[in-house]
Design a protein around this motif. Structure first.
Motif, PDB file in Angstrom:
ATOM      1  N   LEU A   1       0.836  -1.208   0.000  1.00 36.37           N
ATOM      2  CA  LEU A   1       0.000   0.000   0.000  1.00 36.37           C
ATOM      3  C   LEU A   1       0.868   1.255   0.000  1.00 36.37           C
ATOM      4  O   LEU A   1       0.651   2.185  -0.788  1.00 36.37           O
TER       5      LEU A   1
ATOM      6  N   THR B   1       1.311   3.795  -3.266  1.00 35.91           N
ATOM      7  CA  THR B   1       0.762   5.124  -3.013  1.00 35.91           C
ATOM      8  C   THR B   1       1.807   6.229  -3.107  1.00 35.91           C
ATOM      9  O   THR B   1       1.523   7.313  -3.628  1.00 35.91           O
TER      10      THR B   1
ATOM     11  N   LEU C   1      -5.178   1.754   7.465  1.00 35.71           N
ATOM     12  CA  LEU C   1      -5.431   2.802   6.483  1.00 35.71           C
ATOM     13  C   LEU C   1      -5.288   4.180   7.120  1.00 35.71           C
ATOM     14  O   LEU C   1      -5.770   4.408   8.231  1.00 35.71           O
TER      15      LEU C   1
ATOM     16  N   ASP D   1      -6.639   7.192   2.829  1.00 38.90           N
ATOM     17  CA  ASP D   1      -6.923   5.866   2.276  1.00 38.90           C
ATOM     18  C   ASP D   1      -8.316   5.392   2.671  1.00 38.90           C
ATOM     19  O   ASP D   1      -9.058   4.831   1.854  1.00 38.90           O
TER      20      ASP D   1
ATOM     21  N   SER E   1      -3.744  10.303  -7.146  1.00 34.91           N
ATOM     22  CA  SER E   1      -3.989   9.720  -5.816  1.00 34.91           C
ATOM     23  C   SER E   1      -5.037   8.616  -5.872  1.00 34.91           C
ATOM     24  O   SER E   1      -4.909   7.582  -5.211  1.00 34.91           O
TER      25      SER E   1
ATOM     26  N   ARG F   1      -4.279   4.428  -5.138  1.00 35.51           N
ATOM     27  CA  ARG F   1      -4.937   3.714  -4.038  1.00 35.51           C
ATOM     28  C   ARG F   1      -5.853   2.605  -4.540  1.00 35.51           C
ATOM     29  O   ARG F   1      -5.916   1.528  -3.947  1.00 35.51           O
TER      30      ARG F   1
END
Length: 519
Positions: A156, A160, A191, A195, A221, A225
């Motif tokens: 993640l 990101t 998160l 997120d 963005s 995600r």
């Protein structure tokens, strides 16, 4: 949407341009592979060790990624202490991490956190190695340290914040009319507020444009995600999600996840907040106990059963049993409350139990005695490389600052092509905003008539990442002026002056560009 983990790992080697690093990480995690992943691109190399699918060790030929330099960069160790400890580590063959703890330069608890952060930095850097070749090696040597990373969190964060957007867009394609949804009952990483906001927007099964509108994020963005969520199995196309549900199932219940304050979770950390029971004397708040636990945990993998239990080779059954029970009680998981410390205590208890089991079996104990004797004989009969030779290997590590210094010399001599080459080397090794800003400036100076737009774009990208880069604003002003964009040049000079008001050159530049703007 993506190749299955088994399909990804079918080939033992390939290119990250075709199989992104994030996809490899996920496949190794799902398949719970124990192996080494080797990455190579030009002069850079990295090796990452996996145990049961989780990264547990990493090494590279980049100087700033070594533990000692990392501790210096983070202000945890002075350069003088680093050089002294490094020399002692080379001459005694004691790991640098163990020495800095022995000397009281850093606590075991803090060392573990820094080792974890160092490994996270090393692994996250791989997300930008899009032109690297990779190779999976089945045979591995168990790592000496006990750092273990959270793969989902790593994926993640890497997608990101690090993976180039062009690569995300290349490997994650769909039409604007496709709808996405949350996949129920999938455990994912922690998160951040940003997120969580996008993840909650997936409850409405939106198209990509609708997802951007609901989340309030831009294309970059949102796409990053969404790519990470889909790769981790947290989201998918609506039809795929519906196809997995039994025909009799009702509406999907989606748990509410309040956004809360912004978080920047570190890959590998597992922190849970829960009600603390009363009446139990937990040791979490005892710094001495906590540091001792981390100190033992960090070194236990490098020890054989005798060293781990602290017993001699001729230990008798009663003494062996007492040693095991004392250690099992000293670091019992029941003594700790937090999930992080409890997990480490459980790991130690397992290691103690295995060591005790090995030494209680006559054949196993005899085998370990033979191994220890062989190691002693090898150390006596095999000459160790000289300190000078070992330091020579150390200096072969790729050092970005050395490349940058050479580039600056060439820039001062107006050898712009040579300067660009060395700024490129520095950025390859460590893509700091300062290095990238100078690379863009050298690129522009090589061919101002054809490199202006590219240099502007590169400088704007740098300043988006690091708004406090004074040199970046100055270079942006100079290139903008060269491109005839006087208003943009004035704004850039003003921002450079705001960062460093002692440099009166910016005042003159602002006044000059103001006159141009008024014309």
């Amino acid at each position: 949407m993506f190749s299955t983990p088994a399909q990804v790992l079918r080939q033992r080697e390939g290119a990250l341009a075709e199989t992104p690093f994030a996809l490899l990480l996920h496949a190794l995690s799902v398949e719970e592979r124990t192996c080494t992943l080797e990455l190579k691109v030009r002069q850079r190399e990295k090796r990452i060790t996996f145990e049961d699918g989780a990264p547990v060790a990493s090494s590279s030929n980049l100087l700033h990624e070594t533990l000692g330099k990392f501790l210096v960069d983070k202000g945890k160790l002075s350069e003088t202490d680093y050089q002294k400890t490094l020399a002692e580590s080379v001459s005694t063959e004691v790991p640098l991490g163990g020495l800095v703890v022995q000397k009281g330069l850093i606590s075991p608890f803090d060392l573990y956190k820094q080792m974890q952060a160092n490994m996270a930095m090393t692994l996250l850097d791989c997300f930008r190695w899009t032109d690297a070749r990779y190779r999976l090696i089945a045979d591995i040597e168990p790592p000496d340290t006990s750092v273990r990373m959270n793969t989902a969190q790593l994926i993640l964060t890497g997608i990101t914040n690090v993976m180039p957007f062009d690569e995300v867009a290349t490997h994650f394609t769909f039409t604007d009319d496709r709808r996405f949804a949350q996949v129920p009952d999938i455990e994912g990483p922690k998160l951040s507020a940003k997120d969580a906001r996008l993840f909650q927007a997936l409850r409405f099964r939106p198209t990509f444009p609708e997802l951007m509108q609901r989340s309030g994020m831009d294309t970059d963005s949102t796409l990053r995600r969404l790519y990470a969520f889909c790769l981790l199995g947290l989201a998918d196309f609506v039809e795929e999600v519906d196809a997995r549900r039994p025909a009799s199932a009702g509406p999907v219940a989606v748990p509410f996840m309040p956004p809360g304050p912004a978080l920047t979770p570190l890959p590998g950390t597992l922190e849970t907040v829960e009600a603390r029971p009363t009446g139990i004397p937990f040791s979490d708040e005892d710094e001495a106990v906590k540091n001792e636990l981390l100190s033992v945990f960090l070194s236990h993998r490098s020890q054989d059963p005798f060293d781990l239990l602290g017993v001699p080779e001729n230990v008798q059954p009663v003494a062996l049993r007492k040693a095991f029970l004392a250690l099992a009680d000293k670091f019992s998981p029941l003594r700790f409350h937090s999930a992080d410390l409890k997990e480490k205590a459980e790991g130690l208890l397992t290691a103690y139990a295995r060591a005790y089991g090995a030494l209680t079996e006559v054949e196993q104990a005899a085998l370990w005695r033979k191994r220890r004797q062989a190691a002693r004989e090898k150390k006596v009969n095999t000459g160790r490389p000289s300190t000078a030779e070992q330091f020579r290997i150390r200096t072969d590590l790729l050092d970005a600052s050395t490349q940058f210094d050479e580039a600056m010399k060439r820039l001062k001599a107006e050898n712009f092509a040579g300067a660009f080459e060395y700024f490129e080397y520095a950025c390859d090794i460590d893509p700091k905003p300062l290095y990238r800003a100078h690379r863009a400036w050298a690129r522009y100076l090589m061919k101002p008539e054809s490199h202006g737009k590219l240099a502007l774009q590169e400088l704007q990208d740098v300043l988006k990442q690091e708004p406090g880069c004074e040199e970046g604003w100055f270079f942006l002003g100079e290139v903008s002026r060269g491109e005839g964009q006087w208003a943009q040049a004035e704004d850039a000079y003003r921002k450079a002056f705001k960062i460093n008001p002692k440099n009166r050159q910016y005042v003159d530049l602002v006044q000059e560009t103001m006159k141009r703007v008024k014309r």
